[in-house]
Design a protein around this motif. Structure first.
Motif, mmCIF file in Angstrom:
data_model
loop_
_atom_site.group_PDB
_atom_site.id
_atom_site.type_symbol
_atom_site.label_atom_id
_atom_site.label_comp_id
_atom_site.label_asym_id
_atom_site.label_seq_id
_atom_site.Cartn_x
_atom_site.Cartn_y
_atom_site.Cartn_z
ATOM 1 N N LYS A 45 0.948 -1.147 0.014
ATOM 2 C CA LYS A 45 -0.091 -0.198 0.028
ATOM 3 C C LYS A 45 1.015 1.219 -0.077
ATOM 4 O O LYS A 45 2.070 1.141 0.437
ATOM 5 C CB LYS A 45 -0.898 0.094 1.325
ATOM 6 C CG LYS A 45 -1.731 -1.074 1.481
ATOM 7 C CD LYS A 45 -2.978 -1.351 0.344
ATOM 8 C CE LYS A 45 -3.896 -2.655 1.019
ATOM 9 N NZ LYS A 45 -3.827 -3.390 -0.035
ATOM 10 N N THR A 46 0.507 2.435 -0.618
ATOM 11 C CA THR A 46 1.082 3.672 -0.599
ATOM 12 C C THR A 46 0.211 4.693 -0.246
ATOM 13 O O THR A 46 -1.153 4.819 -0.550
ATOM 14 C CB THR A 46 2.037 3.900 -1.733
ATOM 15 O OG1 THR A 46 3.033 4.993 -1.716
ATOM 16 C CG2 THR A 46 1.163 4.173 -3.013
ATOM 17 N N VAL A 61 3.352 2.061 -6.106
ATOM 18 C CA VAL A 61 2.987 0.929 -5.110
ATOM 19 C C VAL A 61 3.382 -0.427 -5.935
ATOM 20 O O VAL A 61 3.954 -1.386 -5.326
ATOM 21 C CB VAL A 61 1.476 0.945 -4.698
ATOM 22 C CG1 VAL A 61 0.577 0.669 -5.528
ATOM 23 C CG2 VAL A 61 1.360 0.139 -3.408
ATOM 24 N N PHE A 62 3.201 -0.374 -7.051
ATOM 25 C CA PHE A 62 3.738 -1.435 -8.030
ATOM 26 C C PHE A 62 5.196 -1.626 -7.909
ATOM 27 O O PHE A 62 5.332 -2.921 -7.533
ATOM 28 C CB PHE A 62 3.392 -1.388 -9.512
ATOM 29 C CG PHE A 62 3.679 -2.273 -10.377
ATOM 30 C CD1 PHE A 62 3.176 -3.324 -10.689
ATOM 31 C CD2 PHE A 62 4.781 -1.984 -11.160
ATOM 32 C CE1 PHE A 62 3.766 -4.536 -11.429
ATOM 33 C CE2 PHE A 62 5.362 -3.042 -12.345
ATOM 34 C CZ PHE A 62 4.880 -4.025 -12.226
ATOM 35 N N LEU A 63 5.808 -0.617 -7.981
ATOM 36 C CA LEU A 63 7.247 -0.856 -7.749
ATOM 37 C C LEU A 63 7.725 -1.073 -6.420
ATOM 38 O O LEU A 63 8.737 -1.948 -6.067
ATOM 39 C CB LEU A 63 8.078 0.564 -8.206
ATOM 40 C CG LEU A 63 8.144 0.747 -9.559
ATOM 41 C CD1 LEU A 63 8.829 2.335 -9.616
ATOM 42 C CD2 LEU A 63 8.984 -0.384 -10.339
ATOM 43 N N SER A 64 7.145 -0.751 -5.545
ATOM 44 C CA SER A 64 7.212 -1.131 -4.093
ATOM 45 C C SER A 64 6.982 -2.657 -4.095
ATOM 46 O O SER A 64 7.840 -3.427 -3.352
ATOM 47 C CB SER A 64 6.333 -0.502 -2.979
ATOM 48 O OG SER A 64 6.372 0.798 -3.102
ATOM 49 N N ALA A 102 -7.416 2.125 -5.979
ATOM 50 C CA ALA A 102 -7.007 3.297 -5.238
ATOM 51 C C ALA A 102 -8.017 4.019 -4.668
ATOM 52 O O ALA A 102 -9.323 3.821 -5.197
ATOM 53 C CB ALA A 102 -6.232 4.442 -6.432
ATOM 54 N N GLY A 103 -7.924 4.431 -3.669
ATOM 55 C CA GLY A 103 -8.722 5.125 -2.948
ATOM 56 C C GLY A 103 -8.699 6.684 -2.566
ATOM 57 O O GLY A 103 -7.716 7.262 -3.120
ATOM 58 N N ALA A 104 -9.208 7.276 -1.540
ATOM 59 C CA ALA A 104 -9.001 8.729 -1.345
ATOM 60 C C ALA A 104 -7.510 8.988 -0.811
ATOM 61 O O ALA A 104 -7.086 9.994 -0.984
ATOM 62 C CB ALA A 104 -10.089 9.217 -0.477
ATOM 63 N N ALA A 127 -3.380 3.597 -2.047
ATOM 64 C CA ALA A 127 -3.495 2.872 -3.435
ATOM 65 C C ALA A 127 -2.471 1.652 -2.915
ATOM 66 O O ALA A 127 -1.896 1.455 -2.101
ATOM 67 C CB ALA A 127 -2.867 3.545 -4.350
ATOM 68 N N GLY A 128 -3.380 0.367 -3.506
ATOM 69 C CA GLY A 128 -2.529 -0.874 -3.324
ATOM 70 C C GLY A 128 -2.497 -1.831 -4.506
ATOM 71 O O GLY A 128 -3.339 -1.686 -5.408
#
Length: 148
Positions: free
Chosen positions: A72-73, A87-90, A129-131, A134-135
């Motif tokens: 998550k970021t 977050v994909f890179l994480s 993604a939310g407010a 993002a995950g």
């Protein structure tokens, strides 16, 4: 006193309704676009190669483990796309660290794995993604591959 109780109850109901209807927007984004960010910012060192579902890869010499990276970021102040790429890179960085710990040099059969639902795509990854968050969740096999 009755007015104060009514005001508190109204506030609690408003807050509860906001969280009950939190945004959870699904995005399918190009893997290549996110991977370009790694070259710019050097978050992946190249010691581990990544192969998504259906992509050809060198022969697997040894399968070390199957793993999941669920990251998550913070998405505040970022576009959904920007937050999703980070977050994909994480998630890939977590795979890189795990592969290095185990002596692996590749992750193969990578699939999106959001809420344990597999989406196999060699060109796109799934992000929600939310407010404020993002995950991305990815699942793949950490392996040792040959040179060719």
């Amino acid at each position: 006193m009755k007015a104060l109780s009514l005001s508190v109850a109204t506030i609690v109901l408003c807050v509860a309704s906001i969280s009950a209807h939190a945004r959870d927007t699904q995005h399918l984004l190009p893997i290549a676009d996110a991977m370009q960010m790694k070259d710019r910012d050097g978050v992946l060192d190249g010691s581990v190669k990544f192969y998504f579902a259906g992509q050809k890869h060198p022969v697997v010499l040894q399968k070390l483990t199957t793993d999941v990276s669920n990251q998550k970021t913070n998405a505040v102040g970022k576009s959904d796309e920007e937050a999703c790429k980070w977050v994909f890179l994480s998630a890939l960085v977590q795979f890189q660290k795990k592969a290095q710990q185990l002596g692996g040099n590749a992750v193969v059969n990578l699939v999106s794995y959001y809420k344990k639902s597999e989406l196999a795509d060699s060109e796109k990854f799934e992000c929600h993604a939310g407010a404020v968050m993002a995950g991305v969740a990815l699942k793949g096999d950490i392996v040792k591959i040959g040179d060719k």
